[in-house]
Motif scaffolding. Structure first.
Motif, PDB file in Angstrom:
ATOM      1  N   GLN A   1      53.670  38.417  40.996  1.00 12.76           N
ATOM      2  CA  GLN A   1      52.554  37.478  40.979  1.00 12.76           C
ATOM      3  C   GLN A   1      52.057  37.237  39.554  1.00 12.76           C
ATOM      4  O   GLN A   1      51.734  36.115  39.174  1.00 12.76           O
ATOM      5  CB  GLN A   1      51.396  37.991  41.847  1.00 12.76           C
ATOM      6  N   CYS A   2      51.992  38.306  38.767  1.00  9.51           N
ATOM      7  CA  CYS A   2      51.540  38.175  37.377  1.00  9.51           C
ATOM      8  C   CYS A   2      52.507  37.316  36.574  1.00  9.51           C
ATOM      9  O   CYS A   2      52.087  36.478  35.757  1.00  9.51           O
ATOM     10  CB  CYS A   2      51.399  39.558  36.733  1.00  9.51           C
ATOM     11  N   ALA A   3      53.808  37.499  36.801  1.00 10.22           N
ATOM     12  CA  ALA A   3      54.815  36.711  36.080  1.00 10.22           C
ATOM     13  C   ALA A   3      54.726  35.236  36.453  1.00 10.22           C
ATOM     14  O   ALA A   3      54.849  34.354  35.589  1.00 10.22           O
ATOM     15  CB  ALA A   3      56.209  37.260  36.380  1.00 10.22           C
TER      16      ALA A   3
ATOM     17  N   ASN B   1      40.188  24.791  41.964  1.00  9.19           N
ATOM     18  CA  ASN B   1      41.486  25.263  42.456  1.00  9.19           C
ATOM     19  C   ASN B   1      41.356  26.477  43.359  1.00  9.19           C
ATOM     20  O   ASN B   1      42.262  26.765  44.149  1.00  9.19           O
ATOM     21  CB  ASN B   1      42.408  25.591  41.280  1.00  9.19           C
ATOM     22  N   SER B   2      40.259  27.201  43.246  1.00 10.23           N
ATOM     23  CA  SER B   2      40.092  28.391  44.089  1.00 10.23           C
ATOM     24  C   SER B   2      39.939  28.044  45.559  1.00 10.23           C
ATOM     25  O   SER B   2      40.029  28.916  46.416  1.00 10.23           O
ATOM     26  CB  SER B   2      38.863  29.190  43.628  1.00 10.23           C
ATOM     27  N   PHE B   3      39.734  26.740  45.867  1.00 10.39           N
ATOM     28  CA  PHE B   3      39.624  26.319  47.261  1.00 10.39           C
ATOM     29  C   PHE B   3      40.979  26.050  47.900  1.00 10.39           C
ATOM     30  O   PHE B   3      41.068  25.714  49.060  1.00 10.39           O
ATOM     31  CB  PHE B   3      38.729  25.079  47.382  1.00 10.39           C
TER      32      PHE B   3
ATOM     33  N   VAL C   1      47.691  35.991  32.378  1.00  8.88           N
ATOM     34  CA  VAL C   1      47.614  37.444  32.586  1.00  8.88           C
ATOM     35  C   VAL C   1      48.106  38.140  31.317  1.00  8.88           C
ATOM     36  O   VAL C   1      49.166  37.794  30.786  1.00  8.88           O
ATOM     37  CB  VAL C   1      48.480  37.886  33.785  1.00  8.88           C
ATOM     38  N   ASP C   2      47.339  39.096  30.845  1.00  8.66           N
ATOM     39  CA  ASP C   2      47.729  39.871  29.669  1.00  8.66           C
ATOM     40  C   ASP C   2      48.777  40.899  30.081  1.00  8.66           C
ATOM     41  O   ASP C   2      48.487  41.801  30.884  1.00  8.66           O
ATOM     42  CB  ASP C   2      46.505  40.567  29.071  1.00  8.66           C
ATOM     43  N   PRO C   3      50.022  40.783  29.597  1.00  2.68           N
ATOM     44  CA  PRO C   3      51.067  41.739  30.001  1.00  2.68           C
ATOM     45  C   PRO C   3      50.705  43.194  29.715  1.00  2.68           C
ATOM     46  O   PRO C   3      51.203  44.100  30.385  1.00  2.68           O
ATOM     47  CB  PRO C   3      52.280  41.304  29.155  1.00  2.68           C
ATOM     48  N   ALA C   4      49.814  43.407  28.740  1.00  3.15           N
ATOM     49  CA  ALA C   4      49.460  44.773  28.372  1.00  3.15           C
ATOM     50  C   ALA C   4      48.708  45.503  29.484  1.00  3.15           C
ATOM     51  O   ALA C   4      48.721  46.739  29.528  1.00  3.15           O
ATOM     52  CB  ALA C   4      48.622  44.769  27.083  1.00  3.15           C
TER      53      ALA C   4
ATOM     54  N   ALA D   1      44.367  36.962  41.536  1.00  2.00           N
ATOM     55  CA  ALA D   1      43.151  36.359  40.981  1.00  2.00           C
ATOM     56  C   ALA D   1      43.507  35.189  40.074  1.00  2.00           C
ATOM     57  O   ALA D   1      42.852  34.140  40.100  1.00  2.00           O
ATOM     58  CB  ALA D   1      42.355  37.408  40.207  1.00  2.00           C
ATOM     59  N   SER D   2      44.555  35.337  39.276  1.00  2.00           N
ATOM     60  CA  SER D   2      44.990  34.250  38.393  1.00  2.00           C
ATOM     61  C   SER D   2      45.616  33.109  39.191  1.00  2.00           C
ATOM     62  O   SER D   2      45.356  31.931  38.920  1.00  2.00           O
ATOM     63  CB  SER D   2      45.998  34.780  37.366  1.00  2.00           C
ATOM     64  N   LEU D   3      46.434  33.435  40.181  1.00  2.00           N
ATOM     65  CA  LEU D   3      47.085  32.396  40.977  1.00  2.00           C
ATOM     66  C   LEU D   3      46.084  31.623  41.818  1.00  2.00           C
ATOM     67  O   LEU D   3      46.261  30.425  42.060  1.00  2.00           O
ATOM     68  CB  LEU D   3      48.158  33.023  41.880  1.00  2.00           C
TER      69      LEU D   3
END
Length: 509
Positions: A99-101, A366-368, A111-114, A135-137
Protein backbone atom coordinates in the motif's frame (compact mmCIF):
# COMPACT_ATOMS: atom_id res chain seq x y z
CA UNK A 1 -14.86 9.90 12.69
CA UNK A 2 -16.08 9.85 9.12
CA UNK A 3 -19.55 9.37 7.63
CA UNK A 4 -20.61 5.92 6.61
CA UNK A 5 -20.49 5.01 2.95
CA UNK A 6 -23.94 5.44 1.47
CA UNK A 7 -25.37 4.59 -1.92
CA UNK A 8 -27.57 6.95 -3.90
CA UNK A 9 -29.52 5.85 -6.94
CA UNK A 10 -28.94 8.18 -9.85
CA UNK A 11 -31.68 9.13 -12.27
CA UNK A 12 -30.57 6.40 -14.64
CA UNK A 13 -30.85 3.78 -11.91
CA UNK A 14 -27.13 3.20 -11.52
CA UNK A 15 -25.71 3.01 -8.06
CA UNK A 16 -23.53 6.02 -7.29
CA UNK A 17 -21.01 5.39 -4.57
CA UNK A 18 -20.72 8.36 -2.26
CA UNK A 19 -19.32 8.39 1.18
CA UNK A 20 -16.18 8.52 3.13
CA UNK A 21 -13.74 5.78 3.88
CA UNK A 22 -14.27 5.31 7.58
CA UNK A 23 -11.47 5.34 10.10
CA UNK A 24 -9.03 2.75 8.80
CA UNK A 25 -8.32 0.52 11.71
CA UNK A 26 -8.65 1.23 15.41
CA UNK A 27 -5.69 0.31 17.57
CA UNK A 28 -6.46 -2.95 19.32
CA UNK A 29 -4.58 -5.29 21.57
CA UNK A 30 -1.87 -6.53 19.27
CA UNK A 31 0.52 -9.39 19.63
CA UNK A 32 4.09 -8.11 19.88
CA UNK A 33 5.73 -11.48 19.53
CA UNK A 34 8.65 -11.31 17.10
CA UNK A 35 8.64 -14.00 14.48
CA UNK A 36 12.12 -14.99 13.35
CA UNK A 37 11.03 -16.37 10.03
CA UNK A 38 8.41 -14.15 8.40
CA UNK A 39 7.45 -16.73 5.81
CA UNK A 40 6.65 -19.18 8.57
CA UNK A 41 4.09 -16.66 9.82
CA UNK A 42 2.50 -15.91 6.48
CA UNK A 43 1.90 -19.28 4.85
CA UNK A 44 0.59 -21.32 7.79
CA UNK A 45 -1.65 -18.42 8.85
CA UNK A 46 -3.34 -18.24 5.47
CA UNK A 47 -3.07 -21.87 4.42
CA UNK A 48 -3.63 -20.44 0.96
CA UNK A 49 -2.70 -22.22 -2.25
CA UNK A 50 -2.96 -21.37 -5.94
CA UNK A 51 -5.80 -23.88 -6.27
CA UNK A 52 -7.76 -22.09 -3.55
CA UNK A 53 -7.49 -18.78 -5.37
CA UNK A 54 -8.25 -20.22 -8.80
CA UNK A 55 -11.28 -22.15 -7.57
CA UNK A 56 -12.87 -18.90 -6.42
CA UNK A 57 -11.53 -16.27 -8.83
CA UNK A 58 -10.10 -18.21 -11.77
CA UNK A 59 -7.11 -16.34 -13.19
CA UNK A 60 -8.38 -12.89 -12.10
CA UNK A 61 -6.03 -12.43 -9.15
CA UNK A 62 -3.02 -13.66 -11.11
CA UNK A 63 -3.67 -11.04 -13.81
CA UNK A 64 -4.13 -8.30 -11.22
CA UNK A 65 -0.84 -9.27 -9.58
CA UNK A 66 0.95 -9.12 -12.94
CA UNK A 67 -0.44 -5.66 -13.59
CA UNK A 68 0.93 -4.45 -10.25
CA UNK A 69 4.30 -6.09 -10.98
CA UNK A 70 4.59 -4.08 -14.18
CA UNK A 71 3.38 -0.80 -12.69
CA UNK A 72 5.62 -1.01 -9.60
CA UNK A 73 8.75 -2.42 -11.21
CA UNK A 74 10.68 0.86 -10.84
CA UNK A 75 9.61 1.51 -7.24
CA UNK A 76 12.42 1.09 -4.72
CA UNK A 77 9.86 0.76 -1.93
CA UNK A 78 8.08 -2.06 -3.76
CA UNK A 79 11.32 -4.01 -4.31
CA UNK A 80 10.66 -5.97 -1.12
CA UNK A 81 7.15 -6.96 -2.30
CA UNK A 82 7.87 -7.98 -5.86
CA UNK A 83 7.26 -10.18 -7.66
CA UNK A 84 3.63 -10.60 -6.70
CA UNK A 85 1.59 -13.67 -7.55
CA UNK A 86 -1.97 -14.79 -6.94
CA UNK A 87 -1.09 -16.18 -3.50
CA UNK A 88 1.47 -13.87 -1.93
CA UNK A 89 -0.37 -10.70 -2.99
CA UNK A 90 -2.72 -11.20 -0.02
CA UNK A 91 0.20 -11.53 2.37
CA UNK A 92 1.79 -8.41 0.93
CA UNK A 93 -1.43 -6.49 1.39
CA UNK A 94 -1.56 -7.65 4.99
CA UNK A 95 2.03 -6.54 5.62
CA UNK A 96 1.20 -3.05 4.32
CA UNK A 97 4.39 -2.30 2.37
CA UNK A 98 2.51 -2.73 -0.91
CA UNK A 99 0.00 0.00 0.00
CA UNK A 100 2.84 2.39 0.84
CA UNK A 101 4.54 1.68 -2.50
CA UNK A 102 1.31 2.29 -4.43
CA UNK A 103 0.73 5.58 -2.58
CA UNK A 104 4.20 6.78 -3.58
CA UNK A 105 3.61 5.72 -7.17
CA UNK A 106 0.45 7.82 -7.34
CA UNK A 107 1.96 10.76 -5.47
CA UNK A 108 5.73 10.73 -5.02
CA UNK A 109 6.70 11.43 -1.45
CA UNK A 110 3.26 10.58 -0.03
CA UNK A 111 4.90 8.08 2.34
CA UNK A 112 8.37 8.50 3.84
CA UNK A 113 10.20 5.19 3.15
CA UNK A 114 12.21 5.71 6.33
CA UNK A 115 9.13 5.10 8.50
CA UNK A 116 8.00 1.96 6.65
CA UNK A 117 8.86 -1.43 8.16
CA UNK A 118 10.20 -3.13 5.04
CA UNK A 119 10.39 -6.51 6.75
CA UNK A 120 7.62 -6.44 9.34
CA UNK A 121 8.06 -9.29 11.79
CA UNK A 122 5.21 -8.56 14.22
CA UNK A 123 1.51 -7.87 13.99
CA UNK A 124 2.07 -4.36 15.35
CA UNK A 125 4.57 -3.48 12.61
CA UNK A 126 2.20 -4.79 9.94
CA UNK A 127 -0.66 -2.74 11.40
CA UNK A 128 1.50 0.37 11.37
CA UNK A 129 2.39 -0.20 7.71
CA UNK A 130 -1.24 -0.73 6.74
CA UNK A 131 -2.40 2.37 8.58
CA UNK A 132 0.35 4.44 6.99
CA UNK A 133 -0.32 3.21 3.45
CA UNK A 134 -4.10 3.28 3.64
CA UNK A 135 -4.14 6.76 5.19
CA UNK A 136 -2.22 8.05 2.15
CA UNK A 137 -4.31 6.08 -0.36
CA UNK A 138 -7.54 7.30 1.20
CA UNK A 139 -6.50 10.87 0.45
CA UNK A 140 -5.92 9.82 -3.16
CA UNK A 141 -9.41 8.36 -3.60
CA UNK A 142 -9.38 4.92 -1.98
CA UNK A 143 -12.53 3.96 -0.08
CA UNK A 144 -11.78 1.88 3.02
CA UNK A 145 -14.47 0.28 5.15
CA UNK A 146 -14.20 -0.43 8.85
CA UNK A 147 -16.69 -3.31 8.72
CA UNK A 148 -15.61 -6.73 9.91
CA UNK A 149 -16.17 -8.10 6.40
CA UNK A 150 -13.46 -5.76 5.06
CA UNK A 151 -10.99 -6.03 7.94
CA UNK A 152 -7.63 -7.46 6.77
CA UNK A 153 -7.09 -10.95 8.09
CA UNK A 154 -4.62 -13.68 7.25
CA UNK A 155 -7.16 -16.26 8.34
CA UNK A 156 -9.62 -14.89 5.78
CA UNK A 157 -7.38 -13.47 3.03
CA UNK A 158 -10.18 -13.06 0.48
CA UNK A 159 -11.53 -10.22 2.60
CA UNK A 160 -8.72 -8.18 1.05
CA UNK A 161 -9.86 -8.77 -2.54
CA UNK A 162 -11.99 -5.57 -2.71
CA UNK A 163 -8.96 -3.62 -1.49
CA UNK A 164 -6.83 -5.17 -4.25
CA UNK A 165 -9.46 -4.24 -6.85
CA UNK A 166 -9.56 -0.62 -5.68
CA UNK A 167 -5.78 -0.32 -5.64
CA UNK A 168 -5.51 -1.68 -9.18
CA UNK A 169 -8.14 0.74 -10.40
CA UNK A 170 -6.37 3.68 -8.76
CA UNK A 171 -2.99 2.92 -10.33
CA UNK A 172 -4.51 2.47 -13.79
CA UNK A 173 -7.76 4.29 -14.61
CA UNK A 174 -7.14 6.76 -11.80
CA UNK A 175 -4.03 7.97 -13.66
CA UNK A 176 -5.89 8.80 -16.89
CA UNK A 177 -5.63 12.53 -16.24
CA UNK A 178 -3.86 15.50 -17.78
CA UNK A 179 -1.43 16.19 -14.98
CA UNK A 180 1.24 13.94 -16.49
CA UNK A 181 -0.39 13.03 -19.81
CA UNK A 182 -1.04 16.43 -21.33
CA UNK A 183 -1.25 14.97 -24.84
CA UNK A 184 -4.62 13.49 -23.91
CA UNK A 185 -6.20 16.87 -24.54
CA UNK A 186 -5.66 16.30 -28.28
CA UNK A 187 -8.29 13.57 -28.19
CA UNK A 188 -10.90 16.33 -28.11
CA UNK A 189 -11.65 17.92 -31.48
CA UNK A 190 -12.40 21.35 -29.99
CA UNK A 191 -9.33 21.42 -27.77
CA UNK A 192 -7.93 24.63 -29.25
CA UNK A 193 -11.12 26.66 -29.70
CA UNK A 194 -10.93 28.36 -26.34
CA UNK A 195 -8.80 27.94 -23.22
CA UNK A 196 -12.00 27.75 -21.16
CA UNK A 197 -13.15 24.76 -23.22
CA UNK A 198 -9.83 23.07 -22.58
CA UNK A 199 -10.34 23.54 -18.84
CA UNK A 200 -13.78 21.95 -19.08
CA UNK A 201 -12.27 19.01 -20.95
CA UNK A 202 -10.03 18.33 -17.97
CA UNK A 203 -13.08 17.35 -15.91
CA UNK A 204 -13.91 14.37 -18.16
CA UNK A 205 -14.26 11.07 -16.31
CA UNK A 206 -11.26 8.73 -16.39
CA UNK A 207 -13.10 5.84 -18.06
CA UNK A 208 -14.46 8.21 -20.69
CA UNK A 209 -10.95 9.47 -21.48
CA UNK A 210 -9.70 5.91 -21.98
CA UNK A 211 -12.65 5.14 -24.27
CA UNK A 212 -11.98 8.33 -26.23
CA UNK A 213 -8.36 7.27 -26.69
CA UNK A 214 -9.39 3.83 -27.99
CA UNK A 215 -11.90 5.36 -30.42
CA UNK A 216 -9.27 7.87 -31.54
CA UNK A 217 -6.97 4.98 -32.45
CA UNK A 218 -9.79 3.15 -34.24
CA UNK A 219 -10.40 6.22 -36.41
CA UNK A 220 -6.70 6.38 -37.23
CA UNK A 221 -6.92 2.74 -38.32
CA UNK A 222 -9.75 3.71 -40.66
CA UNK A 223 -12.60 2.16 -38.69
CA UNK A 224 -15.77 4.23 -38.56
CA UNK A 225 -18.40 1.61 -37.73
CA UNK A 226 -16.86 0.43 -34.44
CA UNK A 227 -17.08 2.61 -31.34
CA UNK A 228 -16.12 1.50 -27.85
CA UNK A 229 -18.75 2.57 -25.32
CA UNK A 230 -17.80 0.44 -22.31
CA UNK A 231 -15.41 -2.28 -21.21
CA UNK A 232 -17.94 -5.08 -21.53
CA UNK A 233 -19.61 -6.88 -24.42
CA UNK A 234 -18.13 -4.53 -27.02
CA UNK A 235 -14.72 -6.14 -26.47
CA UNK A 236 -15.81 -9.79 -26.61
CA UNK A 237 -15.37 -10.30 -30.36
CA UNK A 238 -11.75 -9.00 -30.16
CA UNK A 239 -12.21 -6.70 -33.17
CA UNK A 240 -11.47 -3.59 -31.06
CA UNK A 241 -8.34 -5.15 -29.59
CA UNK A 242 -7.12 -6.44 -32.95
CA UNK A 243 -7.43 -3.03 -34.62
CA UNK A 244 -6.04 -1.17 -31.60
CA UNK A 245 -2.90 -3.26 -31.25
CA UNK A 246 -2.26 -3.08 -34.98
CA UNK A 247 -2.48 0.71 -35.20
CA UNK A 248 -0.37 1.48 -32.11
CA UNK A 249 2.34 -1.06 -32.89
CA UNK A 250 5.67 0.29 -34.19
CA UNK A 251 6.26 -0.64 -37.82
CA UNK A 252 9.13 -3.00 -37.03
CA UNK A 253 7.02 -5.01 -34.59
CA UNK A 254 3.88 -4.83 -36.71
CA UNK A 255 5.46 -7.23 -39.20
CA UNK A 256 5.42 -9.98 -36.53
CA UNK A 257 1.79 -9.48 -35.51
CA UNK A 258 -1.36 -11.19 -36.67
CA UNK A 259 -3.15 -8.51 -38.69
CA UNK A 260 -6.78 -7.60 -38.11
CA UNK A 261 -8.09 -9.82 -40.89
CA UNK A 262 -6.24 -12.84 -39.54
CA UNK A 263 -7.79 -12.30 -36.12
CA UNK A 264 -11.42 -11.67 -37.04
CA UNK A 265 -11.64 -14.36 -39.71
CA UNK A 266 -12.16 -16.92 -36.93
CA UNK A 267 -15.74 -17.43 -35.77
CA UNK A 268 -14.65 -18.66 -32.36
CA UNK A 269 -14.27 -15.64 -30.04
CA UNK A 270 -11.83 -17.55 -27.84
CA UNK A 271 -9.53 -18.23 -30.80
CA UNK A 272 -9.64 -14.55 -31.70
CA UNK A 273 -8.78 -13.63 -28.12
CA UNK A 274 -5.82 -15.99 -28.15
CA UNK A 275 -4.39 -14.19 -31.16
CA UNK A 276 -4.94 -10.82 -29.46
CA UNK A 277 -3.07 -11.98 -26.36
CA UNK A 278 -0.28 -13.27 -28.61
CA UNK A 279 -0.01 -9.86 -30.29
CA UNK A 280 0.05 -8.10 -26.93
CA UNK A 281 2.88 -10.30 -25.72
CA UNK A 282 4.92 -9.41 -28.82
CA UNK A 283 4.41 -5.77 -27.84
CA UNK A 284 5.77 -6.46 -24.35
CA UNK A 285 2.43 -6.60 -22.52
CA UNK A 286 2.52 -10.07 -20.99
CA UNK A 287 0.52 -12.05 -18.47
CA UNK A 288 -1.97 -9.29 -17.70
CA UNK A 289 -5.03 -10.78 -19.39
CA UNK A 290 -6.17 -14.23 -20.49
CA UNK A 291 -8.14 -15.03 -23.65
CA UNK A 292 -11.13 -16.00 -21.48
CA UNK A 293 -11.29 -12.48 -20.04
CA UNK A 294 -11.74 -11.07 -23.53
CA UNK A 295 -14.11 -13.71 -24.91
CA UNK A 296 -16.30 -13.54 -21.77
CA UNK A 297 -16.43 -9.73 -21.59
CA UNK A 298 -19.92 -8.53 -20.73
CA UNK A 299 -21.33 -11.98 -19.98
CA UNK A 300 -21.69 -11.30 -16.26
CA UNK A 301 -23.33 -8.32 -14.60
CA UNK A 302 -21.11 -5.67 -13.03
CA UNK A 303 -22.92 -6.30 -9.75
CA UNK A 304 -21.31 -9.76 -9.61
CA UNK A 305 -17.72 -10.33 -8.53
CA UNK A 306 -16.84 -12.09 -11.77
CA UNK A 307 -18.37 -9.35 -13.89
CA UNK A 308 -16.60 -6.60 -11.92
CA UNK A 309 -13.21 -8.33 -12.16
CA UNK A 310 -13.63 -8.99 -15.88
CA UNK A 311 -14.56 -5.38 -16.57
CA UNK A 312 -11.60 -4.08 -14.57
CA UNK A 313 -9.05 -6.45 -16.14
CA UNK A 314 -10.13 -5.44 -19.65
CA UNK A 315 -10.02 -1.75 -18.72
CA UNK A 316 -6.56 -2.06 -17.17
CA UNK A 317 -5.36 -3.99 -20.21
CA UNK A 318 -6.42 -1.05 -22.39
CA UNK A 319 -4.66 1.31 -20.00
CA UNK A 320 -1.46 -0.72 -20.27
CA UNK A 321 -1.63 -0.46 -24.06
CA UNK A 322 -2.06 3.30 -23.74
CA UNK A 323 0.81 3.52 -21.27
CA UNK A 324 3.16 1.65 -23.59
CA UNK A 325 2.02 3.10 -26.92
CA UNK A 326 -0.01 6.34 -26.52
CA UNK A 327 0.27 7.07 -30.29
CA UNK A 328 -1.31 10.55 -30.05
CA UNK A 329 -0.46 13.09 -32.73
CA UNK A 330 0.16 16.57 -31.36
CA UNK A 331 -1.17 19.27 -33.70
CA UNK A 332 1.37 21.81 -34.88
CA UNK A 333 -1.23 24.59 -34.93
CA UNK A 334 -0.68 26.97 -32.04
CA UNK A 335 -3.74 29.16 -32.67
CA UNK A 336 -7.34 28.38 -33.50
CA UNK A 337 -9.30 29.89 -36.36
CA UNK A 338 -10.61 32.55 -33.98
CA UNK A 339 -7.06 33.62 -33.16
CA UNK A 340 -7.19 32.38 -29.56
CA UNK A 341 -3.95 30.76 -28.50
CA UNK A 342 -4.22 27.06 -27.77
CA UNK A 343 -3.28 25.92 -24.26
CA UNK A 344 0.35 24.89 -23.92
CA UNK A 345 1.46 21.75 -22.05
CA UNK A 346 2.75 24.04 -19.28
CA UNK A 347 -0.69 25.64 -18.95
CA UNK A 348 -2.39 22.26 -18.84
CA UNK A 349 -0.07 21.05 -16.09
CA UNK A 350 -0.60 24.29 -14.19
CA UNK A 351 -4.37 23.89 -14.39
CA UNK A 352 -4.02 20.40 -12.90
CA UNK A 353 -1.64 21.45 -10.13
CA UNK A 354 -2.82 22.58 -6.73
CA UNK A 355 -0.99 24.75 -4.27
CA UNK A 356 -0.08 23.80 -0.72
CA UNK A 357 -3.22 25.43 0.69
CA UNK A 358 -5.44 23.58 -1.80
CA UNK A 359 -3.79 20.21 -1.19
CA UNK A 360 -5.55 19.75 2.14
CA UNK A 361 -8.92 20.47 0.52
CA UNK A 362 -8.20 18.06 -2.35
CA UNK A 363 -7.23 15.31 0.10
CA UNK A 364 -10.38 15.89 2.11
CA UNK A 365 -12.55 15.61 -1.00
CA UNK A 366 -10.76 12.40 -2.05
CA UNK A 367 -11.29 10.87 1.39
CA UNK A 368 -14.95 10.37 0.41
CA UNK A 369 -13.90 7.74 -2.15
CA UNK A 370 -15.43 9.16 -5.34
CA UNK A 371 -15.06 7.16 -8.52
CA UNK A 372 -12.95 9.96 -10.03
CA UNK A 373 -10.27 11.27 -7.64
CA UNK A 374 -9.87 15.04 -7.51
CA UNK A 375 -6.59 16.46 -8.77
CA UNK A 376 -7.47 20.14 -9.12
CA UNK A 377 -10.17 22.34 -7.58
CA UNK A 378 -10.22 24.37 -10.78
CA UNK A 379 -10.88 21.61 -13.29
CA UNK A 380 -12.30 18.54 -11.54
CA UNK A 381 -15.35 20.09 -9.84
CA UNK A 382 -16.84 22.15 -12.64
CA UNK A 383 -19.67 19.71 -13.47
CA UNK A 384 -20.85 19.63 -9.85
CA UNK A 385 -21.08 15.83 -9.57
CA UNK A 386 -18.26 15.28 -7.07
CA UNK A 387 -19.43 18.11 -4.80
CA UNK A 388 -22.94 16.66 -4.83
CA UNK A 389 -21.57 13.24 -3.91
CA UNK A 390 -19.73 14.80 -0.98
CA UNK A 391 -22.86 16.62 0.18
CA UNK A 392 -24.83 13.37 0.03
CA UNK A 393 -22.19 11.65 2.15
CA UNK A 394 -22.18 14.47 4.70
CA UNK A 395 -25.96 14.91 4.94
CA UNK A 396 -27.75 11.89 3.43
CA UNK A 397 -30.85 12.84 1.47
CA UNK A 398 -29.94 16.50 0.98
CA UNK A 399 -29.31 16.14 -2.79
CA UNK A 400 -32.23 16.05 -5.20
CA UNK A 401 -30.73 13.53 -7.63
CA UNK A 402 -33.74 13.74 -9.93
CA UNK A 403 -32.52 17.24 -10.90
CA UNK A 404 -28.94 16.13 -11.51
CA UNK A 405 -27.46 14.93 -14.79
CA UNK A 406 -24.25 12.93 -14.93
CA UNK A 407 -21.53 13.64 -17.48
CA UNK A 408 -22.51 10.62 -19.59
CA UNK A 409 -26.10 11.88 -19.86
CA UNK A 410 -25.03 15.12 -21.55
CA UNK A 411 -25.37 14.28 -25.24
CA UNK A 412 -25.37 17.78 -26.76
CA UNK A 413 -22.01 19.59 -26.34
CA UNK A 414 -23.74 22.97 -26.62
CA UNK A 415 -25.79 22.11 -23.54
CA UNK A 416 -22.74 21.10 -21.49
CA UNK A 417 -22.14 24.37 -19.65
CA UNK A 418 -25.87 24.89 -19.11
CA UNK A 419 -26.20 21.42 -17.57
CA UNK A 420 -23.11 21.89 -15.43
CA UNK A 421 -24.49 25.19 -14.17
CA UNK A 422 -27.74 23.46 -13.19
CA UNK A 423 -25.78 20.77 -11.29
CA UNK A 424 -23.67 23.40 -9.55
CA UNK A 425 -26.81 25.31 -8.57
CA UNK A 426 -27.89 22.16 -6.72
CA UNK A 427 -24.53 22.28 -4.94
CA UNK A 428 -25.19 25.86 -3.83
CA UNK A 429 -28.71 24.95 -2.68
CA UNK A 430 -27.26 22.19 -0.47
CA UNK A 431 -24.78 24.69 0.95
CA UNK A 432 -27.53 27.22 1.59
CA UNK A 433 -29.63 24.65 3.45
CA UNK A 434 -26.62 23.79 5.61
CA UNK A 435 -26.12 27.43 6.59
CA UNK A 436 -23.33 28.42 4.17
CA UNK A 437 -23.89 31.90 2.76
CA UNK A 438 -24.59 32.01 -0.97
CA UNK A 439 -22.23 34.95 -1.36
CA UNK A 440 -19.26 32.66 -0.65
CA UNK A 441 -19.45 30.89 -4.00
CA UNK A 442 -21.88 30.81 -6.90
CA UNK A 443 -22.72 28.13 -9.45
CA UNK A 444 -20.94 30.25 -12.08
CA UNK A 445 -17.79 30.30 -9.94
CA UNK A 446 -17.73 26.49 -9.85
CA UNK A 447 -18.37 26.06 -13.58
CA UNK A 448 -15.75 28.64 -14.52
CA UNK A 449 -13.16 27.21 -12.12
CA UNK A 450 -12.75 30.25 -9.85
CA UNK A 451 -10.29 28.68 -7.44
CA UNK A 452 -10.60 31.15 -4.55
CA UNK A 453 -14.38 30.87 -4.40
CA UNK A 454 -14.34 27.09 -4.79
CA UNK A 455 -11.65 26.74 -2.11
CA UNK A 456 -13.74 28.90 0.25
CA UNK A 457 -16.79 26.69 -0.32
CA UNK A 458 -14.87 23.44 0.12
CA UNK A 459 -13.20 24.80 3.26
CA UNK A 460 -16.60 25.61 4.80
CA UNK A 461 -17.86 22.17 3.76
CA UNK A 462 -14.86 20.61 5.48
CA UNK A 463 -15.52 22.67 8.61
CA UNK A 464 -19.20 21.68 8.55
CA UNK A 465 -18.18 18.05 8.17
CA UNK A 466 -16.04 18.40 11.28
CA UNK A 467 -19.00 19.93 13.12
CA UNK A 468 -21.27 17.07 12.08
CA UNK A 469 -18.77 14.59 13.44
CA UNK A 470 -18.52 16.62 16.61
CA UNK A 471 -22.31 16.52 16.90
CA UNK A 472 -22.27 12.73 16.69
CA UNK A 473 -19.52 12.60 19.29
CA UNK A 474 -21.07 15.04 21.78
CA UNK A 475 -24.76 14.39 21.17
CA UNK A 476 -27.59 16.56 22.42
CA UNK A 477 -27.59 18.93 19.43
CA UNK A 478 -30.46 19.17 16.97
CA UNK A 479 -29.27 21.86 14.57
CA UNK A 480 -26.00 21.65 12.70
CA UNK A 481 -25.86 25.43 12.45
CA UNK A 482 -25.92 25.74 16.27
CA UNK A 483 -22.68 23.84 16.68
CA UNK A 484 -19.65 25.77 17.93
CA UNK A 485 -16.37 25.12 19.72
CA UNK A 486 -17.77 25.54 23.22
CA UNK A 487 -19.33 22.07 23.25
CA UNK A 488 -16.04 20.44 22.31
CA UNK A 489 -14.18 22.43 24.98
CA UNK A 490 -16.74 21.36 27.59
CA UNK A 491 -16.49 17.71 26.56
CA UNK A 492 -12.68 17.80 26.56
CA UNK A 493 -12.52 19.31 30.05
CA UNK A 494 -15.00 16.78 31.41
CA UNK A 495 -12.80 13.97 30.13
CA UNK A 496 -9.73 15.51 31.77
CA UNK A 497 -11.63 15.89 35.01
CA UNK A 498 -12.42 12.20 34.94
CA UNK A 499 -8.68 11.56 34.95
CA UNK A 500 -8.27 13.97 37.90
CA UNK A 501 -6.32 16.44 35.82
CA UNK A 502 -6.06 20.09 36.88
CA UNK A 503 -5.61 21.30 33.31
CA UNK A 504 -8.60 23.05 31.77
CA UNK A 505 -8.92 24.02 28.09
CA UNK A 506 -10.28 27.57 27.73
CA UNK A 507 -10.86 27.80 23.99
CA UNK A 508 -10.06 26.17 20.66
CA UNK A 509 -8.02 29.17 19.49
Amino acid sequence: MAPKVVQQKSQGGKTMMVGNAQKILSTEKMTKKIVKNKESLIKPATGLTANDVQSLYGSDIACMAEHLNALLKDSSLAAYCLPLDQVNVFSRLYEGVLQCAVANLLQPGAVDPAVVNLKPASELEMLQNRNLGLASLRQLGLCVSQSDEMRPSLDRPFRMTPLLVQILRLVSLGRMNFRDNHLLVHLFTDWGSDPQDAKAILATEREKILQLWVNYQLRKEGTTDTVLKDFGAGLADSSVYARLLWVVAPLKIRETLHNTSEVIKHRDFLKRAQLVVSNAEKLGIKGVINPEHIADAGKDELSSTKGLHNNLINAVFLYRIFQAYPNIDEPKVTKSASGVAAPTPEQLRAWCKCGASEETLVRWLNSFGQINPVVSLETDLCNGIILLQVWEAMIPGCVRWSNVKTVNEIKNPSMRLHTWAANCEEVIKCADKAGINRSICSATDIVSGHVKSIAALVFLMMRLHSQIQRQQLLGGRDSVTDLDDSGLVEWFNSKLKGYRSDFQLKSME
